[in-house]
Motif scaffolding. Structure first.
Motif, PDB file in Angstrom:
ATOM      1  N   MET A   1       0.829  -1.209   0.000  1.00  0.00           N
ATOM      2  CA  MET A   1       0.000   0.000   0.000  1.00  0.00           C
ATOM      3  C   MET A   1       0.861   1.256   0.000  1.00  0.00           C
ATOM      4  O   MET A   1       0.517   2.245  -0.626  1.00  0.00           O
ATOM      5  CB  MET A   1      -0.921  -0.047   1.232  1.00  0.00           C
ATOM      6  N   GLU A   2       1.995   1.169   0.705  1.00  0.00           N
ATOM      7  CA  GLU A   2       2.877   2.333   0.787  1.00  0.00           C
ATOM      8  C   GLU A   2       3.457   2.695  -0.578  1.00  0.00           C
ATOM      9  O   GLU A   2       3.551   3.873  -0.929  1.00  0.00           O
ATOM     10  CB  GLU A   2       3.999   2.041   1.782  1.00  0.00           C
ATOM     11  N   ARG A   3       3.807   1.680  -1.363  1.00  0.00           N
ATOM     12  CA  ARG A   3       4.365   1.929  -2.698  1.00  0.00           C
ATOM     13  C   ARG A   3       3.308   2.555  -3.616  1.00  0.00           C
ATOM     14  O   ARG A   3       3.592   3.495  -4.356  1.00  0.00           O
ATOM     15  CB  ARG A   3       4.898   0.638  -3.296  1.00  0.00           C
ATOM     16  N   VAL A   4       2.090   2.037  -3.549  1.00  0.00           N
ATOM     17  CA  VAL A   4       0.999   2.588  -4.366  1.00  0.00           C
ATOM     18  C   VAL A   4       0.740   4.040  -3.985  1.00  0.00           C
ATOM     19  O   VAL A   4       0.585   4.904  -4.847  1.00  0.00           O
ATOM     20  CB  VAL A   4      -0.287   1.732  -4.206  1.00  0.00           C
ATOM     21  N   ALA A   5       0.710   4.310  -2.673  1.00  0.00           N
ATOM     22  CA  ALA A   5       0.483   5.683  -2.206  1.00  0.00           C
ATOM     23  C   ALA A   5       1.590   6.614  -2.683  1.00  0.00           C
ATOM     24  O   ALA A   5       1.328   7.757  -3.069  1.00  0.00           O
ATOM     25  CB  ALA A   5       0.369   5.716  -0.689  1.00  0.00           C
ATOM     26  N   ARG A   6       2.819   6.131  -2.672  1.00  0.00           N
ATOM     27  CA  ARG A   6       3.945   6.956  -3.121  1.00  0.00           C
ATOM     28  C   ARG A   6       3.829   7.258  -4.620  1.00  0.00           C
ATOM     29  O   ARG A   6       4.006   8.396  -5.050  1.00  0.00           O
ATOM     30  CB  ARG A   6       5.268   6.263  -2.796  1.00  0.00           C
ATOM     31  N   ARG A  68      -8.327  13.330  -4.014  1.00  0.00           N
ATOM     32  CA  ARG A  68      -7.305  12.512  -3.350  1.00  0.00           C
ATOM     33  C   ARG A  68      -6.928  13.082  -1.991  1.00  0.00           C
ATOM     34  O   ARG A  68      -6.772  12.362  -1.017  1.00  0.00           O
ATOM     35  CB  ARG A  68      -6.050  12.409  -4.206  1.00  0.00           C
ATOM     36  N   GLU A  69      -6.776  14.393  -1.937  1.00  0.00           N
ATOM     37  CA  GLU A  69      -6.311  15.039  -0.715  1.00  0.00           C
ATOM     38  C   GLU A  69      -7.425  15.340   0.282  1.00  0.00           C
ATOM     39  O   GLU A  69      -7.155  15.797   1.383  1.00  0.00           O
ATOM     40  CB  GLU A  69      -5.579  16.340  -1.069  1.00  0.00           C
ATOM     41  N   LEU A 150     -10.398   4.302  -0.813  1.00  0.00           N
ATOM     42  CA  LEU A 150     -11.111   3.127  -0.303  1.00  0.00           C
ATOM     43  C   LEU A 150     -10.135   2.079   0.231  1.00  0.00           C
ATOM     44  O   LEU A 150     -10.356   1.497   1.293  1.00  0.00           O
ATOM     45  CB  LEU A 150     -12.002   2.532  -1.398  1.00  0.00           C
ATOM     46  N   ALA A 151      -9.065   1.840  -0.515  1.00  0.00           N
ATOM     47  CA  ALA A 151      -8.070   0.853  -0.077  1.00  0.00           C
ATOM     48  C   ALA A 151      -7.366   1.303   1.198  1.00  0.00           C
ATOM     49  O   ALA A 151      -7.127   0.488   2.100  1.00  0.00           O
ATOM     50  CB  ALA A 151      -7.049   0.614  -1.197  1.00  0.00           C
ATOM     51  N   ARG A 152      -7.027   2.579   1.284  1.00  0.00           N
ATOM     52  CA  ARG A 152      -6.385   3.090   2.505  1.00  0.00           C
ATOM     53  C   ARG A 152      -7.319   2.963   3.712  1.00  0.00           C
ATOM     54  O   ARG A 152      -6.889   2.575   4.796  1.00  0.00           O
ATOM     55  CB  ARG A 152      -5.959   4.546   2.321  1.00  0.00           C
TER      56      ARG A 152
END
Length: 169
Positions: A1-6, A68-69, A150-152
Motif C-alpha cells: 500500500m505504501e508503494r501505491v500511495a507513493r 485525493r487530498e 477506499l483501499a487506505r
C-alpha cells in the motif's frame, strides 16, 4: 500500500504541476488576446479555443487531486454528529459514488471524444477530441484516487486531512 500511495502521490504532484502550468498559460494567452485586440487592433484567432482547452485541464486535474487530498467541498453537518465507525461508512459510500462518477466521466468523455475525432477545430487545426481529453484524463485520476482512498480506509490508514479517522477506531 505504501508503494501505491507513493506512486499516486507522484501522479497527483505531476497533475498539480500540469494544472498550474495550464492556469498560467491560459492567463498569458488571455492577456495576450486583450493586448492584441484592444492595443494592436488585431485578434489572435486561436486564443479562445486554446484557453478553453487549458481551462479544462486545470479544472479536471485539480478536481481529481482535490478528491485525493480530501479538499473537495462536502456537507459535514451529519458527519460531525456521528460516531467514528459510522463516519468511515459514510466516507466509503461517498468514495464509491465518486468512483462511479469518475467511471462515467471516462466512459462518456471517451464517447464525446470519439464523436469529435474527425472534426477539426478551425482556429487551431487540431481534432475536436482534444476538447474532451481533460474529461477523460480527470476521470481516470478520479477513479484511481477514489480507489486509493477506499483501499487506505480498508487498511486502517487515514485518507484525508480533515475529519477522517483510521478504520480501527
Amino acid at each position: 500500500m505504501e508503494r501505491v500511495a507513493r506512486v499516486l502521490g507522484h501522479v497527483a504532484t505531476a497533475a498539480l504541476w500540469v494544472a498550474g502550468t495550464a492556469l498560467v498559460l491560459m492567463t498569458g494567452v488571455i492577456a495576450a488576446q486583450v493586448v492584441f485586440r484592444y492595443g494592436l487592433n488585431s485578434s489572435l484567432i486561436w486564443s479562445e479555443p486554446f484557453a478553453v482547452i487549458l481551462m479544462g485541464w486545470f479544472i479536471f486535474l485539480g478536481a481529481a487531486v482535490g478528491i485525493r487530498e480530501g479538499y473537495h467541498l462536502s456537507f459535514d453537518i451529519l458527519i460531525i454528529l456521528l460516531p467514528p465507525r459510522a463516519k468511515l461508512w459514510l466516507f466509503s459510500i461517498s468514495d464509491i459514488a465518486v468512483t462511479g462518477f469518475g467511471v462515467g466521466m471516462v466512459w462518456f468523455g471517451s464517447q464525446l471524444a470519439g464523436s469529435a475525432w474527425d472534426i477539426k477545430l478551425p482556429s487551431i487545426g487540431i481534432s475536436g477530441a482534444i476538447d474532451f481529453a481533460p474529461i477523460v484524463g480527470g476521470g481516470v485520476l478520479i477513479v484511481l484516487f477514489s480507489l486509493e482512498r477506499l483501499a487506505r480506509r480498508a487498511a486502517g490508514l487515514p485518507t484525508q486531512r480533515f475529519g477522517d479517522a483510521p478504520a480501527e477506531v
